[in-house]
Scaffold this active site. Structure first.
Site, PDB file in Angstrom:
ATOM      1  N   ARG A 126       1.430 -27.623   2.210  1.00  0.00           N
ATOM      2  CA  ARG A 126       0.664 -28.763   1.966  1.00  0.00           C
ATOM      3  C   ARG A 126       1.506 -30.053   1.861  1.00  0.00           C
ATOM      4  NH1 ARG A 126      -2.385 -25.668  -2.953  1.00  0.00           N
ATOM      5  NH2 ARG A 126      -0.374 -24.690  -2.875  1.00  0.00           N
ATOM      6  N   ASP A 180       0.953  -1.055  -0.131  1.00  0.00           N
ATOM      7  CA  ASP A 180      -0.303   0.112   0.194  1.00  0.00           C
ATOM      8  C   ASP A 180       0.892   1.357  -0.160  1.00  0.00           C
ATOM      9  OD1 ASP A 180      -2.234   1.875   0.475  1.00  0.00           O
ATOM     10  OD2 ASP A 180      -3.312  -0.175   1.363  1.00  0.00           O
TER      11      ASP A 180
END
Length: 233
Positions: free
Chosen positions: A210, A62
């Protein structure tokens, strides 16, 4: 050499609790947007109270003022590692570091910048991001900007880690996701590697998700990854 960073790719806290019950040792865990945005600071406090090191993976991107204020608040959570997107620019990265320094209750968390996601291919980068360079050139450019901004390192794939070490030194962190055992599936990662390949190419930290969290025996897979990473076999 640090422990492998274990990505807690879950949405619910009860899933995290059930998963971590399998382990009888402190871990270095990663909390990303999926978990943090569901539960907020509480999940960080719970994990830190149990003795785990923590990488808060929010990839802030940002304007400098907004990132500075966000980091000043996040620093109070006592995380060990946190990140921004290098694409936000040098001023934004400097503001992030300043916010962490002002908000930290003790030692400032290590700050790294994401270069190119490991799900990004060179073709997609050139077509969708409009960057005409090679992927290797883009990652090095972002990493150089991160070092200019005073950051501790970057997130990159193992494929770029060796060149970053050659250009930016061994002390500059190369945090490499996309780690799999040799027989493991790549899932949606495009640039993956084994722990041995990561070590040999100069990675300072590896992130595994994972390959462990979806394994039938997560503890055994984790121990195998630790052995491969530290070359204990």
């Amino acid at each position: 050499m640090t422990k492998p960073i274990l990505a807690l790719d879950f949405s619910e806290w009860n899933e995290v609790e059930q998963f971590l019950k399998r382990f009888d040792e402190p871990l270095f865990v990663k909390v990303g947007m999926e978990l943090y945005l569901q539960h907020g600071p509480r999940v960080i406090q719970e994990l830190k109270s149990r003795g785990h090191e923590l990488f808060l993976d929010l990839k802030l991107h940002d304007i400098p003022t907004t990132v500075y204020k966000a980091m000043r608040g996040l620093a109070k959570l006592d995380v060990d590692l946190i990140n921004v997107h290098a694409a936000g620019g040098i001023d934004m990265m400097r503001a992030a570091k300043e916010g962490l320094e002002e908000g930290a209750q003790g030692v400032r968390p290590d700050l790294i910048a994401v270069t190119q996601l490991t799900s990004t291919t060179e073709a997609s980068m050139q077509k969708e991001q409009g960057i005409p360079w090679t992927l290797d050139q883009s990652v090095l450019h972002y990493a150089e900007n991160a070092k200019i901004a005073g950051l501790d390192g970057v997130v990159c794939s193992v494929l770029e880690a060796k060149r970053l070490t050659e250009n930016l030194g061994t002390d500059f962190y190369k945090v490499t996701p996309g780690i799999r055992l040799a027989e493991g599936a790549a899932h949606d990662q495009k640039r993956v590697a084994t722990p041995e390949e990561a070590r040999n190419n100069g990675s300072t930290h590896i992130v595994v998700g994972r390959a462990i969290t979806q394994a039938s025996d997560p503890v055994a897979v984790y121990q195998q990854l630790v052995a491969d990473w530290r070359n204990l076999q």
